[in-house]
Write an enzyme that holds these catalytic residues in place. Structure first.
Site, PDB file in Angstrom:
ATOM      1  CG  ASP A 192       3.402 -14.912  33.669  1.00  0.00           C
ATOM      2  OD1 ASP A 192       4.626 -14.721  33.663  1.00  0.00           O
ATOM      3  OD2 ASP A 192       2.879 -15.977  34.090  1.00  0.00           O
ATOM      4  CD  GLU A 233     -12.942   0.584  26.174  1.00  0.00           C
ATOM      5  OE1 GLU A 233     -12.827   1.091  27.317  1.00  0.00           O
ATOM      6  OE2 GLU A 233     -13.568  -0.472  25.951  1.00  0.00           O
TER       7      GLU A 233
HETATM    8  C1  NOJ Z   1       6.651 -16.742  33.298  1.00  0.00           C
HETATM    9  C2  NOJ Z   1       7.427 -15.851  34.212  1.00  0.00           C
HETATM   10  O1  NOJ Z   1       8.332 -15.078  33.455  1.00  0.00           O
HETATM   11  C3  NOJ Z   1       8.095 -16.744  35.226  1.00  0.00           C
HETATM   12  O2  NOJ Z   1       9.029 -16.050  36.004  1.00  0.00           O
HETATM   13  C4  NOJ Z   1       7.026 -17.386  36.069  1.00  0.00           C
HETATM   14  O3  NOJ Z   1       7.633 -18.312  36.953  1.00  0.00           O
HETATM   15  C5  NOJ Z   1       6.003 -18.123  35.215  1.00  0.00           C
HETATM   16  N1  NOJ Z   1       5.601 -17.385  34.051  1.00  0.00           N
HETATM   17  C6  NOJ Z   1       4.760 -18.423  36.001  1.00  0.00           C
HETATM   18  O4  NOJ Z   1       4.032 -17.259  36.237  1.00  0.00           O
END
Ligand code: NOJ
Length: 513
Positions: A192, A233
């Site tokens: 993310d 790994e």
């Molecule tokens: C990207 C994620 O896809 C989204 O849903 C989220 O609100 C933000 N990152 C923060 O984690």
């Protein structure tokens, strides 16, 4: 086996996929019970949006424990069983790791607030005024005050304090989290906000022409090199970055051979339904990835963006978080027609294709959710809610919850489903050769392009036409008028009916040559 290079990857949004216990919120039991849908669709892998314990300030992207499952979704044992069951039917599992921030309820942040040494894991600053005027990723300010003169940084909501990636303990913790899930059979990690981890410690303001203080700092690559060593790994594990980055060269830096295996390409997703723009987006993507030897990825929708049936049915078919088109007129028939063509396009381009749950059913953005039912924290900051693309899936039956919940008399789904979705259930579409679902099933079944080079057939941009190898062609007509098909042996698939022997506008075909 580098499965991620040309896989079809299906995004499960656990809250909205299927509800096993009848509380109106999707869960792991629901996903396990519906794995057959994903087998029948023919996908290679599932990417699971976060399922960890979370106060749900940002629908689970505010994680309080990376080594467990939120009770609303089930238990760790159930998650392990799901991974095993998916593997049994040949489906890999990608889990979502959120390294930029944790929940404000995470034990580290609680300890930090209590004055412990964990403070150094975050960005606390003493200052009379707000330390910077940075605008957060959801809009709004990025600092929250904890006492008279102390603030902490959060690029998203105040419930998502940013981690300090300069600290070795933070690095060690995430390396251990990766191993935890790889040891449990996860085949890949979706990362993310992958480009946001590092911040300029001098905390300068954002200034045009100056390096950005928190987007894409070079130090982040060292983290992904160490993650790559860990992935290597294990056998066949993939790291896939969520990297929103208009600069193609900076984007592909994440895909260097010792970094991530793949990253989401959002270029086409933001692009207008326009022959010239689409062709140049596709060419740009193919060239930049070929250059670095990484597989391109194709994404039309996900849980953050307006569903593409809706986007492609508007006058303005672009997508950007800065351009709020909510409530502008939508022609769903046109949007659906284009979405069908886009599916054949993206499923035949070189690389991996991502399907966001419900796109195989032709779902559109639910723009009729009453404001007081919005749950997305983005709404308060940007005036746009992502809830419209997160509505629970319709499985069967004529009325809500359309089989979403597996028990009798379940609670209402956590977000309302449109009445028109009775025609979009898995049940009604199954066996209907004209349905979106059968189009996706057929396309995924026929899709076998490994090692087949793409060659453009047409110089004229309004016809997006290319071959894969010598035996296959995809042709998409983006011009105003019907056009003849190139010479072929068999018509494999058509996204809409042909006009005699002609290919109508906004229609794609797959041809055996
Ligand atoms: C990207 C994620 O896809 C989204 O849903 C989220 O609100 C933000 N990152 C923060 O984690």
């Amino acid at each position: 086996m580098q499965w991620w290079r040309d896989a079809v990857i299906y995004q499960v949004y656990p809250r909205s996929f299927a509800d096993g216990n009848g509380d109106g919120v999707g869960d792991v039991a629901g996903i396990r019970a519906r794995l057959g849908h994903l087998r029948d669709l023919g996908v290679d892998a599932i990417w699971m949006s976060p399922w960890y314990p979370s106060p749900m300030a940002d629908a689970g992207y505010d994680v309080s424990d990376f080594r467990d499952i939120d009770p609303a979704f089930g238990t760790l044992a159930e998650a392990e069983a799901l991974i095993a069951e998916a593997h049994e039917i040949g489906i890999r599992i990608i889990i979502d790791v959120v390294p930029n921030h944790v929940s404000s309820e995470h034990p580290w942040f609680r300890a930090a607030l209590a004055g412990g040494p964990e403070r150094d894991y975050f960005w606390f600053r003493k200052s009379q005024n707000m330390p910077t005027n940075w605008v957060g990723e959801f809009g709004g300010t990025t600092w929250t005050k904890v006492d008279d003169d102390t603030w902490y940084l959060h690029l998203f909501t105040p419930e998502q304090p940013d981690l300090n990636w300069e600290h070795p303990d933070v690095r060690a913790e995430f390396e251990s989290i990766l191993r935890f899930w790889f040891d449990r059979g996860a085949d890949g990690i979706r990362i993310d906000s992958a480009a946001l981890l590092f911040k300029d410690t001098a905390l300068p303001e954002v200034t045009d022409g100056e390096p950005h203080p928190f987007h894409d700092l070079d130090a982040v690559h060292d983290v992904y090199r160490s993650w790559r060593r860990i992935a290597d790994e294990y056998a066949d594990r993939a790291l896939i970055g969520e990297v929103w980055m208009p600069d193609v060269e900076r984007f592909t830096n994440y895909l260097r051979p010792d970094e991530l295996h793949a990253a989401f390409n959002f270029d086409l997703l933001g692009c207008a339904w326009d022959p010239y723009k689409m062709r140049s987006s596709i060419e740009r993507t193919l060239e930049s990835h070929a250059h670095i030897g990484a597989p391109p990825t194709w994404v039309l929708s996900n849980h953050d963006v307006t569903r593409h049936v809706t986007r492609y049915g508007r006058a303005d078919t672009t997508f950007s978080f800065d351009n709020n088109l909510d409530g502008t007129p939508v022609d769903l028939e046109l949007g659906t027609r284009r979405a069908r063509a886009a599916a054949l396009l993206t499923l035949s381009l070189p690389g991996a294709a991502y399907i966001y749950q419900g796109e195989e059913l032709g779902l559109w953005e639910n723009e009729t959710i009453p404001e007081d039912q919005f749950q997305d924290p983005m709404y308060a900051r940007r005036g746009h809610s992502r809830d419209g693309c997160r509505v629970p899936l319709p499985w069967s039956g004529d009325e809500p919850p359309y089989g979403f919940s597996a028990v009798e008399n379940p609670a209402d789904p956590w977000l309302p489903q449109p009445a028109e979705w009775k025609d979009r259930t898995v049940q009604t579409q199954t066996g209907d050769p004209n349905s979106m679902l059968e189009l996706y099933r057929s396309a995924i079944r026929l899709r076998d392009f490994t090692g087949q080079e793409l060659t453009w057939l047409e110089e004229e941009a309004e016809l997006l036409a290319f071959t894969r190898g010598t035996g296959f062609a995809c042709v998409l007509n983006l011009s105003e008028t019907p056009v003849p098909l190139p010479e072929h042996r068999t018509l494999l698939l058509a996204s809409s009916p042909l006009d005699g022997a002609l290919l109508p506008r906004d229609t794609a075909v797959w041809l055996r040559l």
